[in-house]
Scaffold this motif. Structure first.
Motif, PDB file in Angstrom:
ATOM      1  N   THR A 247      31.523 -52.639  14.239  1.00  0.00           N
ATOM      2  CA  THR A 247      32.456 -51.851  14.548  1.00  0.00           C
ATOM      3  C   THR A 247      31.601 -50.292  14.095  1.00  0.00           C
ATOM      4  O   THR A 247      32.214 -49.254  14.331  1.00  0.00           O
ATOM      5  N   ARG A 248      30.668 -50.445  13.323  1.00  0.00           N
ATOM      6  CA  ARG A 248      29.867 -49.150  12.926  1.00  0.00           C
ATOM      7  C   ARG A 248      28.712 -49.079  13.577  1.00  0.00           C
ATOM      8  O   ARG A 248      27.597 -48.710  12.845  1.00  0.00           O
ATOM      9  N   ILE A 249      28.469 -49.020  14.856  1.00  0.00           N
ATOM     10  CA  ILE A 249      27.202 -48.752  15.387  1.00  0.00           C
ATOM     11  C   ILE A 249      26.531 -47.407  14.983  1.00  0.00           C
ATOM     12  O   ILE A 249      25.245 -47.137  15.033  1.00  0.00           O
ATOM     13  N   ASP A 250      27.450 -46.604  14.418  1.00  0.00           N
ATOM     14  CA  ASP A 250      26.803 -45.175  14.262  1.00  0.00           C
ATOM     15  C   ASP A 250      25.908 -45.534  12.969  1.00  0.00           C
ATOM     16  O   ASP A 250      25.083 -44.298  12.866  1.00  0.00           O
ATOM     17  N   ALA A 252      23.480 -47.543  12.852  1.00  0.00           N
ATOM     18  CA  ALA A 252      22.401 -48.515  13.357  1.00  0.00           C
ATOM     19  C   ALA A 252      20.809 -48.176  12.879  1.00  0.00           C
ATOM     20  O   ALA A 252      20.019 -48.810  12.584  1.00  0.00           O
ATOM     21  N   PHE A 253      20.713 -46.820  12.435  1.00  0.00           N
ATOM     22  CA  PHE A 253      19.386 -46.322  12.005  1.00  0.00           C
ATOM     23  C   PHE A 253      19.468 -46.500  10.527  1.00  0.00           C
ATOM     24  O   PHE A 253      18.125 -46.690  10.078  1.00  0.00           O
ATOM     25  N   GLY A 254      20.381 -47.282  10.054  1.00  0.00           N
ATOM     26  CA  GLY A 254      20.086 -47.799   8.636  1.00  0.00           C
ATOM     27  C   GLY A 254      20.131 -49.391   8.430  1.00  0.00           C
ATOM     28  O   GLY A 254      20.324 -49.954   7.585  1.00  0.00           O
ATOM     29  N   ILE A 255      19.845 -49.903   9.597  1.00  0.00           N
ATOM     30  CA  ILE A 255      19.750 -51.493   9.598  1.00  0.00           C
ATOM     31  C   ILE A 255      18.287 -51.880   8.733  1.00  0.00           C
ATOM     32  O   ILE A 255      17.439 -51.200   9.256  1.00  0.00           O
ATOM     33  N   ILE A 378      28.772 -37.438   8.533  1.00  0.00           N
ATOM     34  CA  ILE A 378      27.703 -36.900   9.581  1.00  0.00           C
ATOM     35  C   ILE A 378      26.349 -37.539   9.576  1.00  0.00           C
ATOM     36  O   ILE A 378      25.837 -37.867   8.364  1.00  0.00           O
ATOM     37  N   LEU A 379      25.971 -37.902  10.791  1.00  0.00           N
ATOM     38  CA  LEU A 379      24.617 -38.604  10.666  1.00  0.00           C
ATOM     39  C   LEU A 379      23.333 -37.895  10.319  1.00  0.00           C
ATOM     40  O   LEU A 379      23.484 -36.750  10.434  1.00  0.00           O
ATOM     41  N   ILE A 380      22.547 -38.538   9.533  1.00  0.00           N
ATOM     42  CA  ILE A 380      21.213 -38.051   9.162  1.00  0.00           C
ATOM     43  C   ILE A 380      20.084 -39.316   9.393  1.00  0.00           C
ATOM     44  O   ILE A 380      20.509 -40.340   9.682  1.00  0.00           O
ATOM     45  N   ASN A 381      19.064 -38.696   9.284  1.00  0.00           N
ATOM     46  CA  ASN A 381      17.906 -39.980   9.623  1.00  0.00           C
ATOM     47  C   ASN A 381      18.048 -40.787  10.715  1.00  0.00           C
ATOM     48  O   ASN A 381      17.563 -41.803  10.837  1.00  0.00           O
ATOM     49  N   SER A 390      30.329 -39.538  12.915  1.00  0.00           N
ATOM     50  CA  SER A 390      30.248 -40.871  13.182  1.00  0.00           C
ATOM     51  C   SER A 390      31.084 -41.262  14.267  1.00  0.00           C
ATOM     52  O   SER A 390      30.629 -41.932  15.237  1.00  0.00           O
ATOM     53  N   GLN A 391      32.079 -40.473  14.545  1.00  0.00           N
ATOM     54  CA  GLN A 391      33.184 -40.686  15.910  1.00  0.00           C
ATOM     55  C   GLN A 391      32.242 -40.501  17.024  1.00  0.00           C
ATOM     56  O   GLN A 391      31.999 -41.328  18.011  1.00  0.00           O
ATOM     57  N   GLU A 392      31.480 -39.231  17.146  1.00  0.00           N
ATOM     58  CA  GLU A 392      30.916 -38.858  18.318  1.00  0.00           C
ATOM     59  C   GLU A 392      29.557 -40.086  18.588  1.00  0.00           C
ATOM     60  O   GLU A 392      29.422 -40.478  19.719  1.00  0.00           O
ATOM     61  N   ALA A 393      28.950 -40.319  17.324  1.00  0.00           N
ATOM     62  CA  ALA A 393      27.733 -40.961  17.489  1.00  0.00           C
ATOM     63  C   ALA A 393      28.499 -42.544  18.112  1.00  0.00           C
ATOM     64  O   ALA A 393      27.306 -42.994  19.066  1.00  0.00           O
ATOM     65  N   ARG A 394      29.324 -42.985  17.736  1.00  0.00           N
ATOM     66  CA  ARG A 394      29.725 -44.250  17.933  1.00  0.00           C
ATOM     67  C   ARG A 394      29.881 -44.212  19.591  1.00  0.00           C
ATOM     68  O   ARG A 394      29.512 -45.334  20.200  1.00  0.00           O
TER      69      ARG A 394
END
Length: 811
Positions: A247-250, A252-255, A378-381, A390-394
Motif C-alpha cells: 500500500t506504500r509504493i511511494d 519503493a526507493f527505500g526497498i 515528502i519524498l527524498i532520494n 506520498s499521495q502524489e507519488a503513489r
RNA sequence: GCCCAGGUGGUGGAAUUGGUAUACACGCCAGUCUUAGGAACUGGUAGAGCAAUCUGUGGAGGUUCGAGUCCUCUCCUGGGCACCA
C-alpha cells in the motif's frame, strides 16, 4: 380491592392471547418484522440475561400493534451445535433427544414472559424440512461456482477435531473450546465470500441498512479492504519472479530487501539455486509447526533466513537486493511476498536491525536511526519522484508500473473465503456425491433433503472425515450424472449454515415447494428490527448478509440487505460484576424472579436497568422497584374501576385537572418517542413520574385508560387485567395508541431561573409565556438578585423564554 | 499499535439547538403501622458550612453571559481488530 397477584393474572392472559390469536393480525396495511437472534437451546436453560433482547423486541412489537401494524414476531431454534453432540457422544443416543428436551425447556421458560410469538411459525434448524432448504442454498452456491473444494491449510482444532473458519477463532484459539488451533492442510468445502467483499463493505453505508456504528465498524475492520499495488520483482539471473503487494509504493526507493512467506512456492522452484536450501527447508518446517498463536503473539522476536545467493531486482532502481523467507509475512494475504522498506515500516525496521540490513530513508520527517517513520511525507532520494508528496507519488508510481506492465493497482481484503465443512456429526449433510469419473456432483434437488443418518458412534474421527464416513450403506451410492458408483460427502455444515437464512423461513415456514413464497417475501422483508448479541458482528451477521446478497442475485429475495435496523443487547452481568456463569455460582434464574415479582415487573426491570445496548450488573432489589410501581398502578386502577373517577385527596381543584392532563400527554409523547428510539429506560421513568403523582392528583377513567395503553407494551398482563376490570370486553392490544393532545403539552406555570453572570440566584414561578419585559422588573427588584447586582453596571440581559433570565453585570 | 464506545452521588443511571446538573430507581437514614422481624406507606438523601454561601459531571487549558454538552491536550475503563505490508 383485591391484591395484585401477578402469578394468576399472567397465566390467565397468556392463555387468552394464545387461544384468541390476539397477535396474529396479519392483514393490516403497514407491516413490522421484529426478530430476535434465535437461541441455541442449551441444556441448562435461560438465565436472566438471555430474555433482555426478547423483551425489547416484544415491547416494540406490541407498540407497533397498538399503532396499527401487522407485526411478525417469531421464535425458533438454532439447534445444531456442540453441546447436543457432546451429550450424544457421552450417552450414545441421537442428539435429537437432547435437543427436543432442551427446546421444550426453553419454550416453557420463554412462555412465562408473555411474549407475542406466533408459535405456529416455530422453526428448528435440525428439522429435515428446514435443512432441506439450507442444503438447497448450498446447491445453488455450488451451481454458481461459489462453493468449491480446496486443499489449502486451514485452522484445525485438535480438541473438537474439526476444521474451522477464521470467524470461528478468538485470539487464535477455538471459539468453542479455547484450544489453540493448528494450521492443517485438508480437503474442505469453501464458500467464496470474498467475491462479495465489496458489496458487503459498501452496503454497510446503504440507506437499506441502519446499524449502530460499533457493529458497522467491526464489520468494516473484519472485511479489511486495502488499496495498493501489486508488482513483480525479477529474480536476478533467472526467468523466475515474485509478485509483491504494497500500500506504500511511494517508499519503493527505500526497498533494501524482499521477503516471502514460508509457504511461498518460489522456494521450491529455486531449490537448485539456493545454496543453503536444507537450512531453508528446516526453517519452513519449524514455521509450519508453530500455531497461529506462536506465529502472531510472539512477535517481539522476528526470525527469518536469507535465501543464499538469490537476489531480486527493484524495478524502480534496477538494484539487486537480498531475498528472505520469514514467517512475519503471511502466506494467505496478498501474494505472500512483500517488498521491505525498513526506514518506513516498523516490522521491516525491526527485521533489518536484527539481520543488519541497510536502511534507506526516502520520506522526510522522521528520525530513521531511531525508528521507522511510517507516516506520509515528502519524498527524498527517489530520483524523479523526489519532493512529491506520498499521495502524489503513489499515483505516479502506480501509473508507471501499469504503463511498463510490471504491476497494477490492486485491492486486498483481510476477510477470507468461508471454510464451510466440519468433520463432525451434528450438522446438515453437504448434498454432494463424489464420483471418480465426474468429480463432485450435486445431489439432484428433488432428492433433498439429504437426511442426516443415525450412527453408532458420534465421536469425531480426527481423520478429516466425519463420523458419517463409517456408515458405508449411506456413503456408497450412485453418481446422479453417470450412474456409476459414487460416495456421499461426509463432512457436515457449520453451525452458521442454518442461521444464515432463517429469518426468511419465518415468513413462510411450511412451504415445501420453495424456500419462501415470493409474494410473502416482498410483503415482509426486510426485517425491520433485529436484536441480538454483539458477538455475532463478524460471524452470523456477516454470513447472513453474504447469503442474502447471493439469494438476491438468484432472485429469491427482493432486498439487498436482510436486516434494516440492528441493535445489540448489552450483557447483563451478575451482581458481583462478573459474567453470569455456573462456575462463579452467580447465575440468577428468571423462573425464581418471575415467581417472586411477576413477569411484568421483570420485563419492566430489564428495560429500566439502563441504556439497552450497555452491559449492566443485575440487581434483584432493583426488580422490587418496578414491582412497587406496578402495585401502585394496580391500586389506582382498581380504585378507578370502582369509582370511575379518582380523587385521593378530596381537595384537588381545577388546576390539578390541567396538571394531570399535561403530565399524561407528556407521558404519551415521551413513551412513544422513546420506544422508537429504543430508550426504554427513560420511557419507564416517565411512567413512574406519572404514577408518583398519585395520590394527590385527580384523574378521569378515560385518561387513566390512555395511560394503561401506554404501559401495555412493557407490562402487558397487568395492563390487560386492569383494562378488563374497568369493564372492557376486547383486548387492550386491539386498541389504538393514544394520540398526544397538543393543547395539553404546556404547563401553565413554569419555574424561571434568574441568573447573575450565569449563576443561579433565584427561581420564580411564572406563566409559561411570560415575556422578557414582564419579568425583567421582577428579577431586578428581587432581593436575592440585588445582593449580586447592587452598585454594578448591567451590561446586558439574556432571556430564554420559559427557561431563564440572565443578568450580566460588570464585576 | 489501530478502530469503536464510554468516564456524572453510596449504586444503576437522567439531562432538545450550549440554558435550573443529579430526573427515575436501588441503597441508606428518620417516621407511621406491627407483639417482634420483615413487608407496606410517608419524608429526607452530591460534598463542605450554623448560615449566607462556596465547591462539584476523570484531569489541565480554551471559547461563551452561561459548558456534563463545543474546541485543544491528557489520563483511565470496556469492546473489537491486530506482523494484513
Amino acid at each position: 380491592m383485591e391484591k395484585y397477584e401477578p402469578k394468576e393474572i399472567e397465566k390467565k392472559w397468556q392463555k387468552y392471547w394464545e387461544d384468541n390469536g390476539t397477535y396474529k393480525n396479519y392483514s393490516r396495511e403497514k407491516k413490522f418484522y421484529a426478530l430476535d437472534m434465535f437461541p441455541y437451546p442449551s441444556g441448562v436453560g435461560l438465565h436472566v440475561g438471555h430474555p433482555k433482547g426478547y423483551i425489547a423486541t416484544d415491547v416494540v412489537s406490541r407498540f407497533k400493534m397498538l399503532n396499527g401494524y401487522s407485526v411478525l414476531h417469531p421464535m425458533g431454534w438454532d439447534a445444531f451445535g456442540l453441546p447436543a453432540e457432546n451429550y450424544a457422544i457421552k450417552n450414545k443416543t441421537n442428539p435429537n433427544i437432547f435437543t427436543a428436551k432442551s427446546v421444550a425447556n426453553y419454550k416453557k421458560q420463554l412462555e412465562m414472559f408473555g411474549f407475542t410469538y406466533d408459535w405456529d411459525r416455530e422453526i428448528n434448524t435440525t428439522d429435515p424440512q428446514y435443512y432441506k432448504w439450507t442444503q438447497w442454498i448450498f446447491l445453488k452456491l455450488f451451481e454458481k461456482g461459489l462453493a468449491y473444494e480446496s486443499n489449502a491449510p486451514i485452522n484445525w482444532c485438535p480438541s473438537c477435531k474439526t476444521g474451522l473458519s477464521n470467524e470461528d477463532l478468538e485470539d487464535g484459539k477455538c471459539e468453542r473450546c479455547g484450544s489453540e488451533v493448528e494450521q492443517k492442510p485438508m480437503r474442505q468445502w469453501v464458500l467464496k465470500m470474498t467475491e462479495y467483499a465489496d458489496r458487503l463493505l459498501y452496503d454497510l453505508d446503504s440507506p437499506e441498512l441502519d446499524w449502530e456504528d460499533m457493529i458497522v465498524e467491526q464489520q468494516k475492520n473484519w472485511i479489511g479492504r486495502s488499496e495498493g499495488v501489486q508488482f513483480e520483482m525479477k529474480i536476478k539471473d533467472s526467468e523466475e519472479k515474485i509478485e509483491v503487494y504494497t500500500t506504500r509504493i511511494d517508499t519503493a526507493f527505500g526497498i533494501t530487501y524482499a521477503v516471502v512467506a514460508p509457504e511461498h512456492p518460489i522456494i521450491e522452484k529455486l531449490k537448485d539455486k539456493i545454496s543453503n536450501y536444507a537450512e531453508i527447508v528446516q526453517y519452513v518446517e519449524d514455521a509450519n509447526r508453530k500455531t497461529n498463536l506462536e506465529r502472531t503473539e510472539l512477535q517481539k522476536e522476528k526470525t527469518g533466513k536469507r535465501l543464499a545467493e538469490i537476489e531480486v531486482i527493484n524495478p524502480f532502481t534496477g538494484e539487486a537486493i537480498p531475498l528472505f523467507v520469514a514467517d512475519y509475512v503471511l502466506g494467505g494475504y496478498g501474494t505472500g511476498a512483500v517488498m521491505a522498506v525498513p526506514a518506513h515500516d516498523e516490522r521491516d525496521f525491526e527485521f533489518a536491525k536484527k539481520y543488519d540490513l541497510s536502511i534507506v530513508e526516502v520520506i522526510s520527517g522522521g528520525l530513521i536511526t531511531e525508528n521507522a517513520f511510517v507516516e506520509d511525507g515528502i519524498l527524498i532520494n527517489s530520483e524523479d519522484y523526489s519532493s512529491l508528496s506520498s499521495q502524489e507519488a503513489r499515483e505516479k508510481m502506480a501509473d508507471w508500473l501499469e504503463k511498463e506492465k510490471i504491476g497494477k493497482r490492486k485491492v486486498n481484503y483481510k476477510m477470507r473465503d468461508w471454510v464451510y465443512s466440519r468433520q463432525r456429526y451434528w450438522g446438515e449433510p453437504i448434498p454432494i456425491i463424489h464420483c471418480e469419473k465426474c468429480g463432485a456432483v450435486a445431489v439432484p434437488e428433488e432428492q433433498l433433503p439429504v437426511m442426516l443418518p443415525d450412527v453408532e458412534n458420534y465421536e469425531p474421527t480426527g481423520t478429516g472425515e466425519s463420523p458419517l464416513a463409517a456408515i458405508t450403506d449411506w456413503v456408497n451410492t450412485t453418481c446422479p450424472k453417470c450412474g456409476g458408483p459414487g460416495k456421499r460427502e461426509t463432512n457436515t455444515m457449520p453451525q452458521w449454515g442454518g442461521s444464515s437464512w432463517y429469518y426468511l423461513r419465518f415468513i413462510d415456514p411450511k412451504n415445501d415447494k420453495e424456500l419462501v413464497n415470493k409474494e410473502l417475501e416482498k410483503e415482509w422483508m426486510p426485517v425491520d428490527l433485529y436484536v441480538g448479541g454483539a458477538e455475532h458482528a463478524t460471524r452470523h451477521l456477516l454470513y447472513a448478509r453474504f447469503w442474502h446478497k447471493f439469494l438476491f442475485d438468484i432472485g429469491v429475495v427482493s432486498t439487498i440487505e436482510p436486516f434494516k435496523k440492528l441493535l445489540h443487547v448489552g450483557l447483563i452481568m451478575a451482581e458481583d460484576g462478573r459474567k453470569m456463569s455456573k462456575r462463579w455460582n452467580n447465575v440468577v434464574n428468571p423462573d425464581e424472579i418471575i415467581a417472586e415479582f411477576g413477569a411484568d415487573a421483570m420485563r419492566l426491570y430489564e428495560m429500566f436497568m439502563g441504556p439497552f445496548t450497555q452491559s449492566i450488573a443485575w440487581s434483584t432489589s432493583g426488580v422490587s422497584g418496578t414491582k412497587r410501581f406496578l402495585d401502585k398502578v394496580w391500586n389506582v386502577g382498581s380504585e378507578l374501576a370502582i369509582n370511575k373517577h379518582i380523587n385521593f385527596e378530596s381537595s384537588a381543584d381545577d388546576s390539578g385537572k390541567h396538571d394531570i392532563k399535561v403530565l399524561l400527554n407528556k407521558t404519551i409523547e415521551k413513551v412513544s418517542k422513546d420506544i422508537e428510539a429504543f430508550k426504554f429506560n427513560t420511557a419507564i421513568s416517565q411512567m413512574m413520574t406519572f404514577m408518583n403523582k398519585f395520590p394527590g392528583l385527580e384523574i378521569s377513567i378515560n385518561d387513566f385508560e390512555k395511560f394503561l395503553i401506554v404501559l401495555a407494551p412493557f407490562a402487558p398482563h397487568i395492563a390487560e387485567e386492569l383494562w378488563e376490570t374497568i369493564g372492557h370486553k376486547e383486548s387492550i392490544f386491539l386498541q389504538a395508541w393514544p394520540e398526544v393532545d397538543e393543547k395539553y403539552l404546556q404547563d401553565e406555570e413554569v419555574e424561571m431561573v434568574v441568573q447573575v453572570n450565569g449563576k443561579v440566584r433565584e427561581r420564580l414561578m411564572v406563566a409559561y409565556d411570560v415575556t422578557e419585559d414582564e419579568i425583567k422588573e421582577t428579577a431586578l427588584e428581587n432581593a436575592k438578585v440585588k445582593v449580586f447586582t447592587n452598585g454594578k453596571e448591567i451590561k446586558k440581559i439574556i432571556f430564554v423564554p420559559g427557561k431563564l433570565i440572565n443578568i450580566v453585570v460588570v464585576d
